[in-house]
Design a protein around this motif. Structure first.
Motif, PDB file in Angstrom:
ATOM      1  N   ALA B  68       0.854  -1.194   0.000  1.00  0.00           N
ATOM      2  CA  ALA B  68       0.000   0.000   0.000  1.00  0.00           C
ATOM      3  C   ALA B  68       0.889   1.242   0.000  1.00  0.00           C
ATOM      4  O   ALA B  68       2.019   1.190   0.493  1.00  0.00           O
ATOM      5  N   LYS B  75      -3.141   6.303   0.708  1.00  0.00           N
ATOM      6  CA  LYS B  75      -3.288   4.938   1.206  1.00  0.00           C
ATOM      7  C   LYS B  75      -4.734   4.579   1.491  1.00  0.00           C
ATOM      8  O   LYS B  75      -5.175   3.475   1.163  1.00  0.00           O
ATOM      9  N   PHE B  78      -6.860   3.635  -1.499  1.00  0.00           N
ATOM     10  CA  PHE B  78      -6.222   2.480  -2.126  1.00  0.00           C
ATOM     11  C   PHE B  78      -6.490   1.214  -1.320  1.00  0.00           C
ATOM     12  O   PHE B  78      -6.907   0.180  -1.832  1.00  0.00           O
ATOM     13  N   LYS B  79      -6.275   1.349  -0.015  1.00  0.00           N
ATOM     14  CA  LYS B  79      -6.427   0.188   0.850  1.00  0.00           C
ATOM     15  C   LYS B  79      -7.872  -0.279   0.888  1.00  0.00           C
ATOM     16  O   LYS B  79      -8.147  -1.485   0.858  1.00  0.00           O
ATOM     17  N   GLU B  82      -8.572  -2.008  -2.624  1.00  0.00           N
ATOM     18  CA  GLU B  82      -7.867  -3.279  -2.831  1.00  0.00           C
ATOM     19  C   GLU B  82      -8.291  -4.314  -1.799  1.00  0.00           C
ATOM     20  O   GLU B  82      -8.436  -5.498  -2.101  1.00  0.00           O
ATOM     21  N   ARG B 103      -1.292  -1.172 -11.260  1.00  0.00           N
ATOM     22  CA  ARG B 103      -1.402  -0.175 -10.200  1.00  0.00           C
ATOM     23  C   ARG B 103      -0.653  -0.645  -8.947  1.00  0.00           C
ATOM     24  O   ARG B 103       0.150   0.083  -8.377  1.00  0.00           O
ATOM     25  N   THR B 104      -0.921  -1.904  -8.546  1.00  0.00           N
ATOM     26  CA  THR B 104      -0.237  -2.443  -7.373  1.00  0.00           C
ATOM     27  C   THR B 104       1.261  -2.552  -7.621  1.00  0.00           C
ATOM     28  O   THR B 104       2.070  -2.291  -6.734  1.00  0.00           O
ATOM     29  N   VAL B 107       2.864   0.699  -6.950  1.00  0.00           N
ATOM     30  CA  VAL B 107       2.920   0.977  -5.513  1.00  0.00           C
ATOM     31  C   VAL B 107       4.055   0.198  -4.873  1.00  0.00           C
ATOM     32  O   VAL B 107       4.877   0.740  -4.130  1.00  0.00           O
TER      33      VAL B 107
END
Lengths: 527, 155
Positions: B68, B75, B78-79, B82, B103-104, B107
């Motif tokens: 993350a 974050k 995103f968190k 996901e 995307r991940t 990161v």
């Protein structure tokens, strides 16, 4: 009022904390395979007995019934592996046209098909023309040893008959009252202890090998076991000569090592005992054209794989051929043992090669398979030419070299070695992928030996046979496209090909066995 | 209007601050806990990832130290997104996608570089490939270890 808010907030925070703390434990790096107490007897051999407790594994095993999908070079359609003339399902573009020539005089010349899945092991076995189905006494003229890799019932039979089992006739066990073709084909009990489902060995020759090499099954890692259960059958083996132990007992010829050269050296012994009391060279059969005592290699998958790129890295057979799949949310080993190439996504490979696409991985496999197959065809043609050279030199009546006998002895040995090396790759079921470097090295040696055989035979005849060997091998010795036990009963048919002419016509006879059914009455000829 | 010392206004203020501190504490605790391996491993589909991470050199880091963004404002969404995707995947019985989403990957790559700054500065070939794991594959999750040493049935 604000007290209530604070209390509620605190309470819910604590609740959340408790949930988070109690629900989550860190993982253990000690992996534990699931353990079972099935209540099934250790001696169970029927697959159906496991269906109730392991429905998902059973269902995935039944996918082995798939026999329609081909990959680029292999697949599960049981086409005739020498037929590159007819389209599927009879033949296939990547067939090897000289198989019947190379096995001339050995039952393999009658029928040799692409293999179907484990679930067909008995079906295909009782319908293959290699076992004699025409003898009036109902005998197959092959030892019962052949059953070793068809059924877990082997454990029962070996316990019942001991070492006498191996030299009994193969057809004594083929009828329906002896075995169920679908329930007792290769199944659960070949690899699992039915009571606990732990991996176990049933195969006598592998157990013997572990004993011979001082290895203890109980002390082996799960990773090793996931390969060795397959190595119970996917290996080269031979039947013990009666001079050296229990007649027809299967043995894995690994005492010198797993490579073709090791096996070639091994088979210099282990045959019939000579006048000096020592075992002479072993032979599976004598080639009908060249009269050379030959070795037939059988699917050395384990031997090829174990020191290849994946084998040396510690990958096991099951890693790729029994990949983990999630079924109804449950993670199980797929029991559909087949080529990862059948999956367009190549998921089996991507368990490790996670950063690659399916298409990229497929092309990498094909890169090896195409090169191996091209050389395989060349080695096969060289091998045919070597047999033809020795056949011509055997019968040559012109001027012979002074050391004719010595040169011919060496030529025959080179024919034998060349074909053993070719067959090591040909019979192996990955078209080189299990070990690309070894496959190409082995084929190169095969061609080298076959060429040597041609040179030596030519020299032995003072180059007298050279003109007869010049030109295209396909014209000198045309591939034998069709041949069966039935066709061999027809003298007119045998005249059609220069090499089938060399075979004796079989006496006219009607078929006695059809699958598991005896067509003729057995009255008066039972044991 | 009473004195400020005794007024409800102050009570409200102090109570609010106290509640805020507690709430922040709870949120921080929840955020940290849900970044950690034991929480992530409570989903079936994360078993193998958790086991291999624990065996490796990054075992002392939390999952979200890598997976993350470190900036809290980035974050949070995103968190949430996901995490929800993983929960749904777990319920539906889908394994985590391989390879990871772009995307991940971005990161994770930024997080590699965040810790390994000095390497990044000192090593000339850092731009040889777009992602650190293009070369350092299997560093965190040991994809090249024999499968039987990193996963079992029924997990």
């Amino acid at each position: 009022m604000n007290k209530r808010i604070v209390t509620t907030a605190l309470a819910s925070a604590m609740l959340l904390g408790v949930v988070l703390l109690s629900g989550c434990q860190d993982v253990s790096t000690e992996l534990k395979a699931p353990k079972y107490k099935t209540g099934i007897a250790e001696t169970e051999t029927r697959m159906s007995a496991f269906k109730g407790q392991f429905p998902q594994q059973y269902a995935s095993y039944m996918k082995n019934n798939e026999d329609k999908i081909m990959t680029d070079y292999k697949g599960s359609v049981p086409y005739h592996k020498n037929d590159n003339v007819n389209p599927l399902p009879k033949g296939f573009k990547h067939a090897q046209p000289y198989l019947k020539n190379l096995w001339l005089g050995y039952p393999f010349m009658y029928e040799y098909n692409e293999t179907r899945g484990h679930t067909y092991a008995i079906d295909d076995f009782v319908n293959i023309d290699r076992i004699n189905r025409f003898a009036a006494d109902g005998k197959g003229n092959l030892p019962a040893t052949c059953w070793n890799c068809k059924t877990p019932k082997m454990m029962e039979w070996v316990a019942q008959y001991g070492d006498k089992f191996w030299s009994m006739d193969v057809n004594e066990f083929r009828a329906k009252d002896k075995i169920s073709a679908h329930d007792e084909t290769i199944g659960c009990a070949n690899c699992h202890d039915p009571a606990t489902m732990e991996l176990r060995l049933y195969s006598e020759p592998l157990k013997d090998w572990l004993k011979r090499s001082g290895k203890d099954w109980q002390k082996m890692s799960r990773n090793e076991k996931r390969t060795l259960v397959c190595a119970q059958c996917h290996v080269e083996y031979y039947f013990t000569h009666k001079d050296n132990g229990p007649a027809a007992k299967p043995v894995f010829p690994w005492d010198n090592g797993f490579n073709p050269e090791d096996m070639y050296q091994y088979y210099k012994g282990h045959g019939a005992k000579g006048p000096d009391g020592r075992p002479g060279p072993f032979a599976d059969w004598v080639h009908a054209a060249s009269k050379v005592p030959m070795i037939k290699m059988q699917h050395p998958e384990y031997e090829t794989f174990q020191d290849g790129p994946h084998g040396a890295a510690g990958v096991s057979c099951a890693d790729c051929h029994m990949q983990y799949v999630r079924e109804d949310g449950k993670k199980i080993s797929s029991h559909w043992m087949t080529s990862p190439m059948k999956d367009p996504e190549m998921r089996a490979c991507r368990q490790c090669h996670a950063d690659k696409t399916g298409e990229y991985l497929r092309q990498r496999v094909l890169y090896t398979q195409q090169k191996t197959f091209d050389q395989l065809l060349k080695a096969q043609e060289m091998s045919v030419k070597a047999h033809e050279a020795v056949r011509l030199a055997n019968a040559y009546e012109g001027h012979r070299a002074a050391n004719y006998e010595a040169l011919m002895a060496e030529a025959r040995d080179m024919v034998r070695k060349g074909q053993l090396f070719w067959d090591y790759v040909s019979a192996e079921n990955s078209v080189g992928f299990h070990n690309p470097a070894k496959a190409l090295d082995t084929l190169m040696t095969s061609m080298e030996c076959s060429q040597k055989a041609v040179d030596l035979a030519t020299e032995a005849t003072d180059f007298g046979i050279a003109p007869a060997l010049a030109g295209d091998i396909k014209k000198l010795v045309p591939p034998i496209l069709t041949l069966s036990r039935k066709l061999q009963q027809d003298p007119e048919f045998l005249k059609q090909n220069p090499w089938t002419k060399l075979l004796p016509a079989l006496p006219k006879a009607e078929q006695v066995w059809e699958g598991q059914n005896r067509l003729t009455s057995q009255a008066g000829q039972d044991k | 209007m009473g004195t400020p010392r005794n007024g409800p206004w102050l009570k409200w203020l102090l109570g609010g601050v106290a509640a805020g501190v507690v709430l922040m504490g709870v949120l921080a605790y929840a955020m940290t806990t849900t970044d950690q391996r034991p929480f992530c491993a409570s989903c079936h589909i994360m078993q193998e990832a958790a086991v291999t991470q624990k065996m490796g050199t990054h075992a002392n880091l939390s999952c979200n130290d890598c997976h993350a963004p470190h900036n809290l404002l980035v974050k949070l969404p995103f968190k949430a997104q996901e995490g929800l995707r993983d929960v749904v995947g777990n319920i539906m019985g889908h394994d985590i996608p391989r390879p990871l989403s772009l995307r991940t990957r971005d990161v994770v790559n930024a997080n590699c570089k965040a810790c390994h700054t000095q390497t990044n500065i000192n090593v000339a070939s850092m731009d040889a490939k777009p992602y650190c794991v293009d070369c350092h594959k299997g560093v965190a999750h040991m994809r090249m270890k024999p499968i039987s040493t990193r996963t079992v049935a029924y997990e």
